[in-house]
Design a protein around this motif. Structure first.
Motif, PDB file in Angstrom:
ATOM      1  N   LYS A 256      45.288  40.976  46.189  1.00 38.25           N
ATOM      2  CA  LYS A 256      45.081  39.979  47.255  1.00 38.25           C
ATOM      3  C   LYS A 256      44.188  38.825  46.776  1.00 38.25           C
ATOM      4  O   LYS A 256      43.126  39.052  46.216  1.00 38.25           O
ATOM      5  N   GLY A 257      44.650  37.613  46.981  1.00 37.99           N
ATOM      6  CA  GLY A 257      43.827  36.439  46.637  1.00 37.99           C
ATOM      7  C   GLY A 257      44.031  35.937  45.214  1.00 37.99           C
ATOM      8  O   GLY A 257      43.633  34.823  44.894  1.00 37.99           O
ATOM      9  N   ASN A 258      44.629  36.755  44.341  1.00 40.60           N
ATOM     10  CA  ASN A 258      44.890  36.315  42.955  1.00 40.60           C
ATOM     11  C   ASN A 258      46.396  36.166  42.754  1.00 40.60           C
ATOM     12  O   ASN A 258      47.169  36.859  43.409  1.00 40.60           O
ATOM     13  N   ILE A 259      46.761  35.334  41.797  1.00 38.69           N
ATOM     14  CA  ILE A 259      48.198  35.243  41.487  1.00 38.69           C
ATOM     15  C   ILE A 259      48.502  35.842  40.111  1.00 38.69           C
ATOM     16  O   ILE A 259      49.638  35.886  39.679  1.00 38.69           O
ATOM     17  N   TYR A 260      47.441  36.266  39.414  1.00 37.79           N
ATOM     18  CA  TYR A 260      47.572  36.925  38.111  1.00 37.79           C
ATOM     19  C   TYR A 260      46.320  37.799  37.984  1.00 37.79           C
ATOM     20  O   TYR A 260      45.532  37.887  38.938  1.00 37.79           O
ATOM     21  N   ILE A 261      46.093  38.421  36.849  1.00 36.39           N
ATOM     22  CA  ILE A 261      44.871  39.201  36.665  1.00 36.39           C
ATOM     23  C   ILE A 261      43.671  38.259  36.756  1.00 36.39           C
ATOM     24  O   ILE A 261      43.581  37.303  35.991  1.00 36.39           O
ATOM     25  N   GLY A 262      42.798  38.505  37.710  1.00 35.82           N
ATOM     26  CA  GLY A 262      41.615  37.658  37.876  1.00 35.82           C
ATOM     27  C   GLY A 262      40.358  38.518  37.838  1.00 35.82           C
ATOM     28  O   GLY A 262      40.449  39.752  37.769  1.00 35.82           O
ATOM     29  N   LYS A 263      39.198  37.851  37.906  1.00 35.27           N
ATOM     30  CA  LYS A 263      37.921  38.594  37.798  1.00 35.27           C
ATOM     31  C   LYS A 263      37.823  39.674  38.868  1.00 35.27           C
ATOM     32  O   LYS A 263      37.242  40.734  38.638  1.00 35.27           O
ATOM     33  N   ALA A 264      38.409  39.421  40.063  1.00 39.20           N
ATOM     34  CA  ALA A 264      38.266  40.375  41.166  1.00 39.20           C
ATOM     35  C   ALA A 264      39.422  41.371  41.245  1.00 39.20           C
ATOM     36  O   ALA A 264      39.452  42.204  42.154  1.00 39.20           O
ATOM     37  N   SER A 265      40.364  41.297  40.298  1.00 39.80           N
ATOM     38  CA  SER A 265      41.506  42.228  40.370  1.00 39.80           C
ATOM     39  C   SER A 265      41.047  43.642  40.065  1.00 39.80           C
ATOM     40  O   SER A 265      40.282  43.860  39.110  1.00 39.80           O
ATOM     41  N   PRO A 266      41.506  44.651  40.847  1.00 35.91           N
ATOM     42  CA  PRO A 266      41.138  46.032  40.518  1.00 35.91           C
ATOM     43  C   PRO A 266      41.858  46.514  39.249  1.00 35.91           C
ATOM     44  O   PRO A 266      42.897  45.944  38.887  1.00 35.91           O
ATOM     45  N   PRO A 267      41.337  47.564  38.587  1.00 35.68           N
ATOM     46  CA  PRO A 267      41.954  48.040  37.331  1.00 35.68           C
ATOM     47  C   PRO A 267      43.429  48.391  37.483  1.00 35.68           C
ATOM     48  O   PRO A 267      44.204  48.236  36.537  1.00 35.68           O
ATOM     49  N   LEU A 268      43.839  48.827  38.685  1.00 32.91           N
ATOM     50  CA  LEU A 268      45.246  49.173  38.903  1.00 32.91           C
ATOM     51  C   LEU A 268      46.154  47.970  38.588  1.00 32.91           C
ATOM     52  O   LEU A 268      47.240  48.131  38.004  1.00 32.91           O
ATOM     53  N   VAL A 269      45.710  46.781  38.956  1.00 32.48           N
ATOM     54  CA  VAL A 269      46.515  45.572  38.740  1.00 32.48           C
ATOM     55  C   VAL A 269      46.715  45.345  37.238  1.00 32.48           C
ATOM     56  O   VAL A 269      47.818  45.058  36.774  1.00 32.48           O
TER      57      VAL A 269
END
Ligand SMILES: C[S@@+](CC[C@H](N)C(=O)[O-])C[C@H]1O[C@@H](n2cnc3c(N)ncnc32)[C@H](O)[C@@H]1O
Length: 321
Positions: free
Chosen positions: A125-138
């Motif tokens: 949510k809120g990212n369109i790719y791997i971002g600083k706030a992306s969880p490890p699952l992403v």
């Protein structure tokens, strides 16, 4: 001799590969005192690519070959080939050389598990790719999709290449160790920020942003090498990472940006040419002008803090005997 360019797009770059290959073949034939072979070029891209534009530019290309001294004597034939390079494109053992530039970081689909629908909110949510706030699952889902796609690509091309056939692949990758902070994460993060500011102003629906993820993965050289070695189908003849500036008009090697605003606008234009179809079909074409004007400003601000560059992985692979 059969040569294919995978992800050829439709613009001036499309024909550059053909001219380069013909020049090299002509030079080698001169050195070896051989007649140049007849060459069959296949230009491949997804079916939505503007192949008509390529075909209409062929006469112009043929004219330009006549002035390219080295290439002139190589008899050649050019054909378009629509289809995904994540599927079989050629009969077995029929291609001598594959080339692909700036295309293989596009994976075959957004990894399953990232979608949001109804009550289910995307883990990204809120990212369109791997971002600083992306969880490890992403990260795990993106890495697994890249591994599957790149392995499949290698297997397909292995079958299509003649014994001893080779490939030159160049695609965007990651130099920074921290996957949450890679160069492409910074870039796509600025697009996310621009979209987010439009959500805050009610121009873009929040759920539209939450359900948008790019089918894209920028691997490190180590990750790409691991997939190639695990497959065991190709020898790595040469590998190199180089960096290119975001602003295509900036050829300098230094870490200094002369005009942030102009560089922001130049880079926004490049990224618009890549993202416009995908953004338009998800959010509607009415937001595109506004989005890329905000993005240009965000890039300008980013370049004041850091001159981030695009890492490009280049690999020359030879089919194992
Ligand atoms: C940035 S362009 C690169 C164009 C050109 N090769 C160059 O270096 O300037 C990427 C191209 O890859 C194509 N592409 C992406 N995924 C593809 C796939 N699965 N099969 C074939 N082409 C694909 C896109 O349609 C696009 O034209």
């Amino acid at each position: 001799m059969v040569v294919a360019d995978l992800g050829c797009s439709s613009g001036p770059n499309t024909f550059l590969v053909l001219t380069q290959v013909m020049k090299i073949i002509a030079k080698q034939c001169r050195l070896l005192e051989l007649q140049p072979p007849e060459m069959q070029f296949f230009l491949n891209d997804l079916p939505g690519n503007d192949f008509n534009n390529i075909f209409q530019s062929l006469d112009y290309f043929e004219e330009s070959v006549k002035t390219e001294k080295g290439a002139i004597c190589v008899p050649h034939f050019v054909a378009g080939l629509p289809g995904s390079f994540y599927k079989r494109l050629f009969p077995s053992q029929s291609v001598h050389f594959f080339h692909s530039s700036y295309s293989l970081m596009w994976i075959s689909q957004v990894p399953e598990g990232l979608e949001s629908n109804g009550e289910h909110v995307s883990p990204n949510k809120g990212n369109i790719y791997i971002g600083k706030a992306s969880p490890p699952l992403v990260v795990k889902l993106y890495q697994a999709q890249f591994n599957r796609d790149f392995s499949l690509f290698l297997k397909l091309r292995f079958n299509e290449l003649v014994p001893g056939g080779q490939m030159v692949l160049a695609f965007l990758g990651r130099k920074k160790k921290n996957i949450y902070n890679g160069e492409l994460s910074s870039l796509w993060g600025l697009v996310s920020e621009s979209l987010h500011s439009m959500v805050l102003e009610g121009i873009v629906e929040e759920k539209k942003l939450d359900s948008f993820n790019l089918p894209f993965y920028a691997p490190s050289m180590e990750e790409a090498k691991e997939v190639i070695n695990a497959q065991g189908l190709f020898d790595i003849i040469h590998m190199q990472m180089f960096e290119s500036n975001w602003d295509p008009y900036d050829d300098s090697d230094d870490d200094f940006v002369i005009d942030h605003v102009q560089s922001g606008a130049n880079f926004a234009m490049c990224i618009r040419s890549v993202l416009e179809p995908i953004i338009g079909s998800h959010f509607g074409s009415s937001i595109v002008d506004e989005l890329f004007s905000r993005f240009a400003m965000n890039v300008a601000k980013h370049l004041i803090k850091e001159k981030t560059k695009l890492p490009v992985l280049t690999l020359c692979l030879k089919k194992k005997e």
